[in-house]
Design a protein around this motif. Structure first.
Motif, PDB file in Angstrom:
ATOM      1  N   VAL A 198      -8.502   8.722  18.734  1.00  0.00           N
ATOM      2  CA  VAL A 198      -9.656   8.051  19.349  1.00  0.00           C
ATOM      3  C   VAL A 198      -9.675   6.590  18.913  1.00  0.00           C
ATOM      4  N   TYR A 199      -9.845   5.716  19.889  1.00  0.00           N
ATOM      5  CA  TYR A 199      -9.877   4.269  19.671  1.00  0.00           C
ATOM      6  C   TYR A 199     -11.159   3.700  20.255  1.00  0.00           C
ATOM      7  N   VAL A 200     -11.641   2.623  19.660  1.00  0.00           N
ATOM      8  CA  VAL A 200     -12.741   1.852  20.243  1.00  0.00           C
ATOM      9  C   VAL A 200     -12.222   0.432  20.422  1.00  0.00           C
ATOM     10  N   ASN A 201     -12.194  -0.007  21.675  1.00  0.00           N
ATOM     11  CA  ASN A 201     -11.629  -1.318  22.032  1.00  0.00           C
ATOM     12  C   ASN A 201     -10.244  -1.520  21.415  1.00  0.00           C
ATOM     13  N   GLY A 202      -9.432  -0.476  21.471  1.00  0.00           N
ATOM     14  CA  GLY A 202      -8.050  -0.565  21.012  1.00  0.00           C
ATOM     15  C   GLY A 202      -7.848  -0.374  19.522  1.00  0.00           C
ATOM     16  N   GLU A 203      -8.924  -0.235  18.742  1.00  0.00           N
ATOM     17  CA  GLU A 203      -8.800  -0.041  17.299  1.00  0.00           C
ATOM     18  C   GLU A 203      -8.974   1.439  16.955  1.00  0.00           C
ATOM     19  N   PHE A 204      -7.991   1.997  16.243  1.00  0.00           N
ATOM     20  CA  PHE A 204      -8.014   3.413  15.878  1.00  0.00           C
ATOM     21  C   PHE A 204      -9.238   3.728  15.017  1.00  0.00           C
ATOM     22  N   VAL A 205      -9.920   4.836  15.376  1.00  0.00           N
ATOM     23  CA  VAL A 205     -11.107   5.260  14.642  1.00  0.00           C
ATOM     24  C   VAL A 205     -10.869   6.597  13.933  1.00  0.00           C
ATOM     25  N   GLY A 206     -10.165   7.519  14.577  1.00  0.00           N
ATOM     26  CA  GLY A 206      -9.923   8.826  13.976  1.00  0.00           C
ATOM     27  C   GLY A 206      -9.331   9.792  14.983  1.00  0.00           C
ATOM     28  N   HIS A 207      -9.256  11.054  14.568  1.00  0.00           N
ATOM     29  CA  HIS A 207      -8.693  12.112  15.409  1.00  0.00           C
ATOM     30  C   HIS A 207      -9.797  13.063  15.846  1.00  0.00           C
ATOM     31  N   LYS A 208      -9.761  13.441  17.105  1.00  0.00           N
ATOM     32  CA  LYS A 208     -10.672  14.459  17.629  1.00  0.00           C
ATOM     33  C   LYS A 208      -9.835  15.712  17.850  1.00  0.00           C
ATOM     34  N   VAL A 209     -10.145  16.762  17.095  1.00  0.00           N
ATOM     35  CA  VAL A 209      -9.435  18.026  17.215  1.00  0.00           C
ATOM     36  C   VAL A 209     -10.305  18.974  18.031  1.00  0.00           C
ATOM     37  N   LEU A 210      -9.713  19.558  19.064  1.00  0.00           N
ATOM     38  CA  LEU A 210     -10.422  20.526  19.892  1.00  0.00           C
ATOM     39  C   LEU A 210     -10.072  21.918  19.369  1.00  0.00           C
ATOM     40  N   LEU A 211     -11.048  22.574  18.784  1.00  0.00           N
ATOM     41  CA  LEU A 211     -10.796  23.850  18.123  1.00  0.00           C
ATOM     42  C   LEU A 211     -10.942  25.056  19.032  1.00  0.00           C
ATOM     43  N   THR A 212     -11.722  24.913  20.105  1.00  0.00           N
ATOM     44  CA  THR A 212     -11.928  26.032  21.024  1.00  0.00           C
ATOM     45  C   THR A 212     -11.632  25.592  22.446  1.00  0.00           C
ATOM     46  N   GLN A 213     -11.468  26.563  23.328  1.00  0.00           N
ATOM     47  CA  GLN A 213     -11.189  26.236  24.726  1.00  0.00           C
ATOM     48  C   GLN A 213     -12.373  25.568  25.404  1.00  0.00           C
TER      49      GLN A 213
ATOM     50  N   VAL B 186     -16.304  -0.897  24.884  1.00  0.00           N
ATOM     51  CA  VAL B 186     -17.685  -1.355  24.874  1.00  0.00           C
ATOM     52  C   VAL B 186     -17.666  -2.882  24.808  1.00  0.00           C
ATOM     53  N   GLU B 187     -18.588  -3.521  25.520  1.00  0.00           N
ATOM     54  CA  GLU B 187     -18.632  -4.989  25.591  1.00  0.00           C
ATOM     55  C   GLU B 187     -19.416  -5.626  24.442  1.00  0.00           C
ATOM     56  N   ASP B 188     -20.557  -5.063  24.108  1.00  0.00           N
ATOM     57  CA  ASP B 188     -21.471  -5.640  23.125  1.00  0.00           C
ATOM     58  C   ASP B 188     -20.903  -5.499  21.711  1.00  0.00           C
ATOM     59  N   ASN B 189     -20.778  -6.603  20.986  1.00  0.00           N
ATOM     60  CA  ASN B 189     -20.188  -6.576  19.639  1.00  0.00           C
ATOM     61  C   ASN B 189     -20.991  -5.734  18.657  1.00  0.00           C
ATOM     62  N   GLN B 190     -22.310  -5.777  18.729  1.00  0.00           N
ATOM     63  CA  GLN B 190     -23.126  -4.952  17.832  1.00  0.00           C
ATOM     64  C   GLN B 190     -22.898  -3.477  18.124  1.00  0.00           C
ATOM     65  N   SER B 191     -22.889  -3.117  19.403  1.00  0.00           N
ATOM     66  CA  SER B 191     -22.627  -1.727  19.783  1.00  0.00           C
ATOM     67  C   SER B 191     -21.230  -1.304  19.349  1.00  0.00           C
TER      68      SER B 191
END
Length: 101
Positions: A34-49, A81-86
């Motif tokens: 998972v990235y926000v504006n191209g910067e890596f944030v973490g991994h989202k693991v899908l545990l169930t279908q 996201v466009e807004d820097n604070q967000s």
């Protein structure tokens, strides 16, 4: 009803056979970067279908984020996201969410 079995051949080759619905079954956990504006944030693991990468969007909406866009490219999910604070607030919220999940 579908069945799957393995049969070892003399050359230690594993042969798997099964029914048509077999492709819908999760064999391993799906994992997305998972990235926000191209910067890596973490991994989202899908545990169930029933889980989906768009669960990230639902989480963000419950946290009050409204103006963002998510784009899936293979195993990369990039939120924009466009807004820097967000942007900073979203990264922080997602880091916590992805560590807990």
């Amino acid at each position: 009803m579908y069945s799957t079995f393995s049969n070892r051949t003399p050359n230690n080759t594993v042969i798997l056979t099964g029914g048509i619905g077999e492709l819908d079954t999760k064999m391993n956990h799906d994992r997305y970067d998972v990235y926000v504006n191209g910067e890596f944030v973490g991994h989202k693991v899908l545990l169930t279908q029933s889980e989906d990468i768009t669960d990230v969007n639902d989480f963000l909406k419950t946290q009050g984020f409204k103006h963002f866009e998510g784009r899936l490219d293979g195993d990369h999910y990039d939120l924009h996201v466009e807004d820097n604070q967000s942007l900073q607030d979203m990264r922080e919220a997602l880091q916590i969410y992805l560590q807990i999940r």
